[in-house]
Design an enzyme around this catalytic site. Structure first.
Site, PDB file in Angstrom:
ATOM      1  N   TRP A  67       0.771  -1.514   0.085  1.00  8.71           N
ATOM      2  CA  TRP A  67       0.176  -0.112  -0.326  1.00  8.71           C
ATOM      3  C   TRP A  67       1.210   1.238  -0.001  1.00  8.71           C
ATOM      4  CZ3 TRP A  67       0.093   3.907   3.560  1.00  8.71           C
ATOM      5  CH2 TRP A  67      -1.240   5.287   3.313  1.00  8.71           C
ATOM      6  N   HIS A  68       2.098   1.404   0.457  1.00 10.64           N
ATOM      7  CA  HIS A  68       3.149   1.843   0.607  1.00 10.64           C
ATOM      8  C   HIS A  68       3.868   3.022  -0.650  1.00 10.64           C
ATOM      9  CE1 HIS A  68       2.972   1.405   4.844  1.00 10.64           C
ATOM     10  NE2 HIS A  68       2.972   2.742   5.060  1.00 10.64           N
ATOM     11  N   GLY A  69       3.399   1.862  -1.579  1.00 10.42           N
ATOM     12  CA  GLY A  69       4.398   1.736  -3.243  1.00 10.42           C
ATOM     13  C   GLY A  69       4.586   1.139  -3.094  1.00 10.42           C
TER      14      GLY A  69
END
Lengths: 477, 225
Positions: free
Chosen positions: A323-325
């Site tokens: 989700w962060h990248g």
């Protein structure tokens, strides 16, 4: 527009008086909706189209869900909502990443997939508002929430500008009911809002950005730095990302308070956690609770035996990392935290841990400090995978740790790092022991409080006047 | 009376927090106090033994030595067995963007000393903003006192077009098209202005930061991010 830019404060100074004089709930919400779209469109007006698509889809599916009782149809509606929203997120955020990853494999068989690459940019905050909108549909599907039939209220819930681009990822059950009544901030909310904005700005600009300037240099060319200098760089990054994101969240909460809205806390002094489980109760709380409620529990949580519990934990943390990248280093980071959490869960063996430290004699303090240190070392190690832009950077770090290279500048790096640690720790300790993010207001003399806030503002603005604003680290997510 | 007391507490708190902030700015390397001082002959020069952290277009942690230039403190006197090379130029030579260990001065000096029997000393007299005329003036007024065997001028095309705009840096006068004379007769007003403000800026990182920001206010560049 960035919260740490002067244009944002001009924007705020324009919209607040208008908002305060508007007579009723309907006009206030409509005005805030327009202001939110203006705020978002200031980056690129085309981003607003995606935001509108998400809003419309989720709104109408929510209404449809409320009038559909058949289980299969309800499930289909949920799936449509997931496909549309995660599809948009997937195309804009993950498509090129997966193509690149498959391309590396296919190139070995002489097949190139590079032509499939899309020339698109990542819309700011897409992960945040997509998750927020999805929580609304899932809550309706689970029967926990009644959908709203007022489109303006709902559109404002999705696009509310203080938390639109980097959270906190609000739940409909918390934010929506506040939008159903006329927004009118109390005197206390305004005071707290001002404190949160000033302290948040100080954290973001004077701790996050300033540490980030050094971090960026070290991680850009780690081969130029000696062993101790790299460790300092990593410690500074851990301070940067915390100050940056928690500073942002404070400004978001403070701005919302000025509009009479209460947003959830996103950070509760995570670096004062005594174990990794506690860390995830204190770090990016809105995301970790979202992942727990809508992913971990949906997968079965801890209800299907030990092996499945650990598997669910790993899946949740790996996806949380992604989700962060769109990059494998985030997956690695998430995986590492998944392992930490699984091991800690195994050690706990069903026992509950206390939420915060309580003084029970000298030994309890020693144990508190020792456990904080261990937790921070584990977290710090994981940050390396989060921040490193490639495997070469990670290998340089490991190489420098194994083959220690002394530095003539160690004392000066130490002083710089300790300064950042001290200021960050001081602010956290004050919050930890007062149990408040607005402890400045608890000072008996208002003039003393005003003196502290004015000084923080002078220092922060002085820095902002002489340097370009750095975007929030979490904007890329 | 109560108002006076309240204002007193406000100002006292403000001063204490600003002082702590100033300390934080210095210790963390976010901002240094002014690194300059005034010398009647050389004009605006660097402060000796001044430690700095630079984060402009690069990153370096370094200090000016006992003689106000960069690198090891080589004194003006030297023995005949040492070959001394002075490096003179603008910011390219000064090299605020790199650590001393990565600067071409130290790399070259190390190489020369390992590959030759003679001992070499390289002195970095680079200074941001210098034009060729300023270099010539500084060469005459300062560098020759350090008894260099060679003086290397590093000048780009831009260095031939203009002198430094700083009125407190020595330059040259060309008389009758041929005679070149060093000019270090600085404007008295500028000296007075510098001496009035610099001692404060030397003591406070926060005021230095405000001073830097003041210079950028009018372009209004930051309003549009």
């Amino acid at each position: 527009m960035l919260f740490n830019s002067f244009i944002f404060f001009i924007f705020l100074l324009v919209i607040l008086p208008i908002f305060y004089i508007l007579p009723n709930k309907r006009t206030k919400n409509l005005f805030l909706l327009i202001a939110s779209y203006f705020f978002y469109g200031y980056w690129d007006w085309r981003f607003c189209i995606l935001l509108a698509v998400t809003t419309l889809t989720v709104f109408f599916i929510g209404i449809k869900l409320s009038v559909t009782s058949e289980k299969q149809k309800r499930r289909n509606l949920l799936i449509i909502s997931l496909i549309v929203n995660l599809g948009i997120l997937g195309i804009f955020k993950y498509f090129n990443f997966f193509i690149s990853s498959f391309s590396m494999l296919s190139n070995k068989f002489g097949v190139s997939l590079d032509y499939l690459h899309l020339n698109i940019i990542l819309p700011v905050g897409i992960s945040f508002y997509t998750f927020q909108a999805l929580s609304y549909v899932m809550d309706i599907y689970r029967g926990k929430l009644e959908p709203t039939k007022n489109f303006i209220d709902f559109a404002l819930f999705v696009s509310f500008f203080p938390q639109l681009v980097a959270g906190p990822i609000e739940r409909a059950s918390n934010l929506l009911p506040q939008l159903f009544v006329k927004l009118k901030p109390t005197r206390k909310q305004i005071q707290q809002g001002i404190v949160l904005i000033i302290t948040g700005l100080f954290r973001k600009v004077m701790i996050g950005d300033t540490a980030g300037r050094i971090v960026d240099q070290i991680f850009a060319e780690p081969n130029l730095y000696m062993s101790f200098e790299l460790i300092c760089g990593l410690v500074l990054f851990s301070i940067q990302i915390y100050a940056d994101f928690s500073g942002y969240s404070r400004i978001a909460r403070g701005t919302a308070k000025l509009l009479g809205v209460e947003l959830m806390k996103n950070f509760e002094q995570p670096y004062l956690s005594r174990n990794i489980t506690e860390f995830w109760h204190r770090w990016h709380i809105s995301l970790s609770t979202w992942l727990k409620d809508y992913l971990y529990i949906s997968l079965g949580g801890n209800r299907k035996g030990n092996t499945r519990t650990y598997l669910n934990l790993m899946i949740t943390m790996l996806l949380g990392g992604l989700w962060h990248g769109a990059s494998w280093n985030f997956v690695l980071w998430g995986g590492l935290h998944g392992i930490y959490l699984s091991i800690h869960k195994f050690i706990l063996n069903g026992k509950k841990t206390t939420i915060r430290y309580e003084y029970k004699g000298f030994l309890s303090t020693v144990s508190f400090i020792f456990s904080i240190l261990i937790t921070n070392i584990l977290v710090l190690f994981a940050w390396l995978f989060f921040r490193a832009k490639d495997s070469l950077t990670i290998s340089i770090f490991f190489d420098r740790m194994i083959h220690w290279k002394p530095s003539e500048l160690s004392p000066r790096f130490l002083i710089i790092t300790v300064s950042f640690v001290c200021i960050s720790l001081l602010l956290d300790l004050l919050e930890y022991f007062t149990k408040s993010h607005t402890y400045i207001l608890n000072i008996p003399s208002k003039y003393v409080s005003a003196g502290v806030l004015t000084a923080l503002l002078i220092i922060t603005f002085a820095f902002m006047f002489q340097s370009d604003p750095l975007p929030f680290v979490y904007f890329q997510f | 009376m109560k108002i006076v007391k309240n204002i007193f507490f406000f100002l006292l708190t403000l001063t204490i927090v600003l002082w702590i902030g100033d300390l934080y700015l210095r210790m963390s390397g976010i901002q240094d106090p002014s690194s300059n001082k005034f010398d009647p002959t050389l004009g605006r020069i660097r402060r000796e033994n001044f430690k700095y952290v630079k984060l402009n277009e690069g990153f370096s942690i370094n200090n000016f030595n006992d003689y106000s230039y960069l690198g090891p403190s080589y004194p003006p006197e030297k023995s005949d067995s040492i070959i001394r090379i002075a490096l003179l130029g603008d910011s390219y030579v000064e090299g605020f963007q790199v650590f001393e260990r990565d600067h071409f001065r130290s790399i070259t000096e190390n190489k020369l000393n390992t590959q030759n029997k003679n001992r070499f000393e390289l002195l970095n007299f680079g200074r941001s903003g210098l034009g060729i005329a300023n270099m010539f003036a500084i060469d005459s007024l300062m560098i020759r006192n350090f008894n260099p065997d060679y003086i290397l001028y590093f000048a780009g095309i831009n260095d031939f077009y203009s002198e430094a705009k700083d009125p407190l840096i020595p330059g040259v006068d060309i008389i009758n098209g041929s005679g070149i004379f060093v000019n270090n007769h600085f404007s008295k007003n500028k000296i007075k202005e510098f001496n009035n403000t610099n001692p404060i800026l030397q003591k406070s990182a926060l005021l230095s930061m405000i001073n830097d920001g003041r210079k950028l206010i009018f372009p209004m560049r930051y309003f549009f991010y």
